[in-house]
Design a protein around this motif. Structure first.
Motif, PDB file in Angstrom:
ATOM      1  N   GLU A 245       0.996  -1.137  -0.014  1.00 50.31           N
ATOM      2  CA  GLU A 245       0.080   0.042  -0.088  1.00 50.31           C
ATOM      3  C   GLU A 245       0.625   1.236  -0.003  1.00 50.31           C
ATOM      4  O   GLU A 245       2.095   1.131   0.371  1.00 50.31           O
ATOM      5  CB  GLU A 245      -0.794  -0.167   1.231  1.00 50.31           C
ATOM      6  N   PHE A 246       0.655   2.262  -0.449  1.00 48.68           N
ATOM      7  CA  PHE A 246       1.279   3.430  -0.678  1.00 48.68           C
ATOM      8  C   PHE A 246       1.888   3.882   0.549  1.00 48.68           C
ATOM      9  O   PHE A 246       3.114   4.338   0.689  1.00 48.68           O
ATOM     10  CB  PHE A 246       0.433   4.703  -1.384  1.00 48.68           C
ATOM     11  N   PRO A 247       1.147   4.079   1.555  1.00 48.24           N
ATOM     12  CA  PRO A 247       1.685   4.498   2.943  1.00 48.24           C
ATOM     13  C   PRO A 247       2.984   3.629   3.412  1.00 48.24           C
ATOM     14  O   PRO A 247       3.925   3.978   3.765  1.00 48.24           O
ATOM     15  CB  PRO A 247       0.756   4.363   4.012  1.00 48.24           C
TER      16      PRO A 247
ATOM     17  N   GLY B  76       7.212  13.969   2.013  1.00 43.36           N
ATOM     18  CA  GLY B  76       6.532  14.893   2.715  1.00 43.36           C
ATOM     19  C   GLY B  76       5.179  14.790   3.303  1.00 43.36           C
ATOM     20  O   GLY B  76       4.220  15.396   3.607  1.00 43.36           O
ATOM     21  N   ARG B  77       4.882  13.477   4.058  1.00 39.00           N
ATOM     22  CA  ARG B  77       4.155  13.424   4.848  1.00 39.00           C
ATOM     23  C   ARG B  77       3.982  14.284   6.099  1.00 39.00           C
ATOM     24  O   ARG B  77       5.071  14.726   6.527  1.00 39.00           O
ATOM     25  CB  ARG B  77       3.839  11.862   5.222  1.00 39.00           C
ATOM     26  N   PRO B  78       2.826  14.369   6.713  1.00 33.91           N
ATOM     27  CA  PRO B  78       2.893  15.189   7.987  1.00 33.91           C
ATOM     28  C   PRO B  78       4.005  14.616   9.132  1.00 33.91           C
ATOM     29  O   PRO B  78       4.630  15.375   9.794  1.00 33.91           O
ATOM     30  CB  PRO B  78       1.552  15.220   8.502  1.00 33.91           C
TER      31      PRO B  78
ATOM     32  N   ASP C 219       6.580  13.384   8.464  1.00 30.70           N
ATOM     33  CA  ASP C 219       8.077  13.803   7.956  1.00 30.70           C
ATOM     34  C   ASP C 219       8.369  15.246   8.334  1.00 30.70           C
ATOM     35  O   ASP C 219       9.760  15.659   8.304  1.00 30.70           O
ATOM     36  CB  ASP C 219       8.211  13.725   6.309  1.00 30.70           C
ATOM     37  N   ASP C 220       7.602  16.137   8.781  1.00 33.18           N
ATOM     38  CA  ASP C 220       7.775  17.526   8.917  1.00 33.18           C
ATOM     39  C   ASP C 220       9.001  17.933  10.033  1.00 33.18           C
ATOM     40  O   ASP C 220       9.869  18.345   9.711  1.00 33.18           O
ATOM     41  CB  ASP C 220       6.466  18.152   9.385  1.00 33.18           C
ATOM     42  N   LEU C 221       8.851  17.343  11.074  1.00 35.34           N
ATOM     43  CA  LEU C 221       9.574  17.422  12.286  1.00 35.34           C
ATOM     44  C   LEU C 221      11.219  16.888  11.813  1.00 35.34           C
ATOM     45  O   LEU C 221      12.265  17.362  12.155  1.00 35.34           O
ATOM     46  CB  LEU C 221       9.478  16.776  13.445  1.00 35.34           C
ATOM     47  N   ILE C 222      11.156  15.711  11.087  1.00 31.31           N
ATOM     48  CA  ILE C 222      12.529  15.146  10.393  1.00 31.31           C
ATOM     49  C   ILE C 222      13.070  16.336   9.524  1.00 31.31           C
ATOM     50  O   ILE C 222      14.370  16.483   9.532  1.00 31.31           O
ATOM     51  CB  ILE C 222      12.437  13.852   9.912  1.00 31.31           C
ATOM     52  N   ILE C 223      12.162  16.815   8.584  1.00 30.12           N
ATOM     53  CA  ILE C 223      12.647  17.642   7.714  1.00 30.12           C
ATOM     54  C   ILE C 223      13.351  19.071   8.194  1.00 30.12           C
ATOM     55  O   ILE C 223      14.157  19.478   8.054  1.00 30.12           O
ATOM     56  CB  ILE C 223      11.839  17.890   6.493  1.00 30.12           C
ATOM     57  N   ARG C 224      12.666  19.300   9.089  1.00 29.94           N
ATOM     58  CA  ARG C 224      12.887  20.632  10.011  1.00 29.94           C
ATOM     59  C   ARG C 224      14.286  20.442  10.717  1.00 29.94           C
ATOM     60  O   ARG C 224      15.212  21.439  11.017  1.00 29.94           O
ATOM     61  CB  ARG C 224      12.054  21.100  11.095  1.00 29.94           C
ATOM     62  N   ARG C 225      14.693  19.331  11.396  1.00 29.88           N
ATOM     63  CA  ARG C 225      15.857  18.904  11.949  1.00 29.88           C
ATOM     64  C   ARG C 225      16.949  18.716  11.032  1.00 29.88           C
ATOM     65  O   ARG C 225      18.108  18.645  11.519  1.00 29.88           O
ATOM     66  CB  ARG C 225      15.596  17.797  12.852  1.00 29.88           C
ATOM     67  N   ASN C 226      16.754  18.459   9.904  1.00 27.29           N
ATOM     68  CA  ASN C 226      17.765  18.068   8.866  1.00 27.29           C
ATOM     69  C   ASN C 226      18.370  16.813   9.140  1.00 27.29           C
ATOM     70  O   ASN C 226      19.820  16.790   9.121  1.00 27.29           O
ATOM     71  CB  ASN C 226      18.913  19.183   8.763  1.00 27.29           C
ATOM     72  N   ASN C 227      17.794  15.868   9.669  1.00 31.57           N
ATOM     73  CA  ASN C 227      18.134  14.751  10.271  1.00 31.57           C
ATOM     74  C   ASN C 227      17.349  13.788  10.400  1.00 31.57           C
ATOM     75  O   ASN C 227      16.133  13.884  11.127  1.00 31.57           O
ATOM     76  CB  ASN C 227      19.083  15.272  11.757  1.00 31.57           C
TER      77      ASN C 227
ATOM     78  N   LEU D 249       5.097  20.150   0.479  1.00 30.78           N
ATOM     79  CA  LEU D 249       5.446  18.655   0.855  1.00 30.78           C
ATOM     80  C   LEU D 249       4.325  17.815   0.785  1.00 30.78           C
ATOM     81  O   LEU D 249       4.337  16.659   0.149  1.00 30.78           O
ATOM     82  CB  LEU D 249       5.715  18.636   2.541  1.00 30.78           C
ATOM     83  N   ARG D 250       2.838  18.286   0.998  1.00 34.22           N
ATOM     84  CA  ARG D 250       1.981  17.578   0.880  1.00 34.22           C
ATOM     85  C   ARG D 250       1.627  17.281  -0.873  1.00 34.22           C
ATOM     86  O   ARG D 250       1.336  16.269  -1.192  1.00 34.22           O
ATOM     87  CB  ARG D 250       0.803  17.965   1.396  1.00 34.22           C
ATOM     88  N   ARG D 251       1.815  18.216  -1.584  1.00 30.50           N
ATOM     89  CA  ARG D 251       1.961  18.145  -2.747  1.00 30.50           C
ATOM     90  C   ARG D 251       3.031  17.173  -3.499  1.00 30.50           C
ATOM     91  O   ARG D 251       2.562  16.523  -4.244  1.00 30.50           O
ATOM     92  CB  ARG D 251       2.147  19.686  -3.534  1.00 30.50           C
ATOM     93  N   ASN D 252       3.929  17.111  -3.013  1.00 32.34           N
ATOM     94  CA  ASN D 252       4.931  16.203  -3.418  1.00 32.34           C
ATOM     95  C   ASN D 252       4.481  14.660  -3.127  1.00 32.34           C
ATOM     96  O   ASN D 252       4.586  13.714  -3.882  1.00 32.34           O
ATOM     97  CB  ASN D 252       6.368  16.081  -2.263  1.00 32.34           C
ATOM     98  N   VAL D 253       3.894  14.401  -1.858  1.00 30.16           N
ATOM     99  CA  VAL D 253       3.063  13.022  -1.753  1.00 30.16           C
ATOM    100  C   VAL D 253       2.034  12.714  -2.716  1.00 30.16           C
ATOM    101  O   VAL D 253       2.005  11.685  -3.270  1.00 30.16           O
ATOM    102  CB  VAL D 253       2.531  13.194  -0.308  1.00 30.16           C
TER     103      VAL D 253
END
Length: 89
Positions: A8-10, A25-27, A29-37, A54-58
């Motif tokens: 399944e996609f998820p 770019g799922r919700p 993922d936001d914190l991980i992307i902000r942390r760069n790590n 990010l949601r548009r990327n998904v």
């Protein structure tokens, strides 16, 4: 993805993250992307992100998988990803 075991996609997005370190770019993922790590620690200064992009990327990845035949969308909103592209006649 195994040929006889579509995902399944998820689950596919989880595998991209776990196996290749790719975040789409799922919700969640936001914190991980902000942390760069991918690790819990901050790496460098926090990154500003546009959550709509990010949601548009998904959505675009899902659309491209379907368009190329590697994904199949169902009426209930599920998308299944496979290694064998569906041939459109």
């Amino acid at each position: 993805i195994e040929p006889d075991d579509p995902l399944e996609f998820p689950e596919f997005l989880d595998r991209l993250k776990e196996d290749l370190g790719i975040l789409v770019g799922r919700p969640e993922d936001d914190l991980i992307i902000r942390r760069n790590n991918l690790s819990p620690e901050q790496f460098g200064p926090p990154t500003s992100i546009n959550e709509e992009d990010l949601r548009r990327n998904v959505a675009e990845l899902r659309h491209l998988l379907i368009e190329t035949g590697y994904g199949k969308s169902y009426a209930d909103g599920r998308t299944i990803v496979t290694t064998e592209p569906e041939v459109l006649v």
